[in-house]
Scaffold this motif. Structure first.
Motif, PDB file in Angstrom:
ATOM      1  N   THR A 139     -13.930  -1.899  -1.947  1.00  0.00           N
ATOM      2  CA  THR A 139     -13.170  -3.035  -1.434  1.00  0.00           C
ATOM      3  C   THR A 139     -12.713  -3.987  -2.526  1.00  0.00           C
ATOM      4  N   GLY A 140     -11.550  -4.594  -2.334  1.00  0.00           N
ATOM      5  CA  GLY A 140     -11.065  -5.574  -3.298  1.00  0.00           C
ATOM      6  C   GLY A 140      -9.684  -6.065  -2.929  1.00  0.00           C
ATOM      7  N   ALA A 141      -9.345  -7.267  -3.433  1.00  0.00           N
ATOM      8  CA  ALA A 141      -8.107  -7.932  -3.028  1.00  0.00           C
ATOM      9  C   ALA A 141      -7.011  -7.882  -4.082  1.00  0.00           C
ATOM     10  N   ASN A 142      -7.174  -7.032  -5.112  1.00  0.00           N
ATOM     11  CA  ASN A 142      -6.097  -6.889  -6.088  1.00  0.00           C
ATOM     12  C   ASN A 142      -5.987  -5.427  -6.498  1.00  0.00           C
ATOM     13  N   ALA A 143      -5.263  -5.142  -7.567  1.00  0.00           N
ATOM     14  CA  ALA A 143      -5.048  -3.745  -7.976  1.00  0.00           C
ATOM     15  C   ALA A 143      -5.928  -3.327  -9.148  1.00  0.00           C
ATOM     16  N   ASP A 144      -6.889  -4.174  -9.565  1.00  0.00           N
ATOM     17  CA  ASP A 144      -7.759  -3.823 -10.680  1.00  0.00           C
ATOM     18  C   ASP A 144      -8.509  -2.534 -10.339  1.00  0.00           C
ATOM     19  N   GLY A 145      -8.522  -1.613 -11.266  1.00  0.00           N
ATOM     20  CA  GLY A 145      -9.188  -0.330 -11.061  1.00  0.00           C
ATOM     21  C   GLY A 145      -8.233   0.834 -10.894  1.00  0.00           C
TER      22      GLY A 145
ATOM     23  N   ALA B 120      -4.151   0.339  -3.583  1.00  0.00           N
ATOM     24  CA  ALA B 120      -3.412   0.407  -4.847  1.00  0.00           C
ATOM     25  C   ALA B 120      -3.867   1.606  -5.672  1.00  0.00           C
ATOM     26  N   THR B 121      -5.155   1.888  -5.644  1.00  0.00           N
ATOM     27  CA  THR B 121      -5.681   3.022  -6.398  1.00  0.00           C
ATOM     28  C   THR B 121      -5.162   4.337  -5.833  1.00  0.00           C
ATOM     29  N   LEU B 122      -5.180   4.476  -4.521  1.00  0.00           N
ATOM     30  CA  LEU B 122      -4.667   5.703  -3.905  1.00  0.00           C
ATOM     31  C   LEU B 122      -3.197   5.902  -4.235  1.00  0.00           C
ATOM     32  N   GLU B 123      -2.427   4.816  -4.233  1.00  0.00           N
ATOM     33  CA  GLU B 123      -0.989   4.916  -4.497  1.00  0.00           C
ATOM     34  C   GLU B 123      -0.730   5.328  -5.946  1.00  0.00           C
ATOM     35  N   LEU B 124      -1.470   4.758  -6.898  1.00  0.00           N
ATOM     36  CA  LEU B 124      -1.213   5.013  -8.307  1.00  0.00           C
ATOM     37  C   LEU B 124      -1.919   6.257  -8.832  1.00  0.00           C
ATOM     38  N   ALA B 125      -3.164   6.447  -8.433  1.00  0.00           N
ATOM     39  CA  ALA B 125      -3.994   7.480  -9.057  1.00  0.00           C
ATOM     40  C   ALA B 125      -4.398   8.606  -8.121  1.00  0.00           C
ATOM     41  N   GLY B 126      -4.291   8.382  -6.822  1.00  0.00           N
ATOM     42  CA  GLY B 126      -4.847   9.362  -5.893  1.00  0.00           C
ATOM     43  C   GLY B 126      -6.362   9.315  -5.968  1.00  0.00           C
ATOM     44  N   ALA B 127      -7.008  10.303  -5.384  1.00  0.00           N
ATOM     45  CA  ALA B 127      -8.469  10.353  -5.389  1.00  0.00           C
ATOM     46  C   ALA B 127      -8.910  11.777  -5.133  1.00  0.00           C
TER      47      ALA B 127
END
Length: 192
Positions: A131-137, A167-174
């Motif tokens: 969980t988090g409110a920004n795109a860090d990570g 944001a992580t899923l959009e940029l990096a996937g998982a």
């Protein structure tokens, strides 16, 4: 030769808004200590991380403490980034602390930890983005996957603050995307 990735030798975790509760659930859900160190960056907003570490230790029964400069992380232990410092892995896999400028408005930054961990551990790294409110990570997860490591992302639909996992899923996937409640069992299966 099988296509099974090697077991991780380090686990890195990043979170922000809602992070304390998420980490308590994650660590409390583990049936046993992992055979790898777990290193956590959480944007807690606290100046003193001792109480934060005590709350995690009380919920999990695991040894939890602040990461220290030049420390070699030990399996089964949980290390938390100190307030006001970026936490990094050196190439010799020891911790380093930095007061370099904020990244994604944060110090400590999840990206800084994740990117340095990717350089140190390559395909022996497992990342967990909560969980988090920004795109860090997000950038860090992309770097980890490019280096051969694996990434678990909390399902944004069940996260207290969905921006960071989304944001992580959009940029990096998982490699895995699932509700927080299911992540401890997955960690145990990936860290035999």
């Amino acid at each position: 030769m099988s296509g099974t990735p090697p077991p991780p030798r380090a686990v890195v975790v990043g979170c922000s808004a809602g992070g304390l509760a998420a980490l308590q659930q994650l660590l409390g859900g583990l049936a046993r200590p992992l055979p790898a160190p777990m290193v956590v960056v959480c944007h807690s907003g606290s100046e003193d991380m001792r109480l934060f570490c005590e709350l995690l230790a009380a919920r999990s029964g695991l040894p939890v403490g602040e990461a220290e400069e030049r420390c070699v992380p030990q399996p089964g232990h949980v290390y938390v980034a100190p307030s006001g410092y970026h936490l990094l892995f050196e190439r010799d896999r020891r911790f380093a602390l930095s007061v370099d400028p904020r990244v994604a408005f944060s110090r400590p930054s999840v990206d800084v930890l994740f990117e340095s961990a990717a350089e140190a551990w390559h395909d022996r790294l497992l990342a967990v983005l909560l969980t988090g409110a920004n795109a860090d990570g997000a950038q860090g997860c992309r770097r980890i996957r490019a280096a051969g490591g694996r990434v678990i992302v909390e399902d944004p639909r069940t996260a207290q603050a969905p921006a960071m996992p989304a944001a992580t899923l959009e940029l990096a996937g998982a490699d895995h995307c699932l509700p927080l409640a299911d992540i401890p069992a997955l960690l145990e299966s990936l860290c035999p």
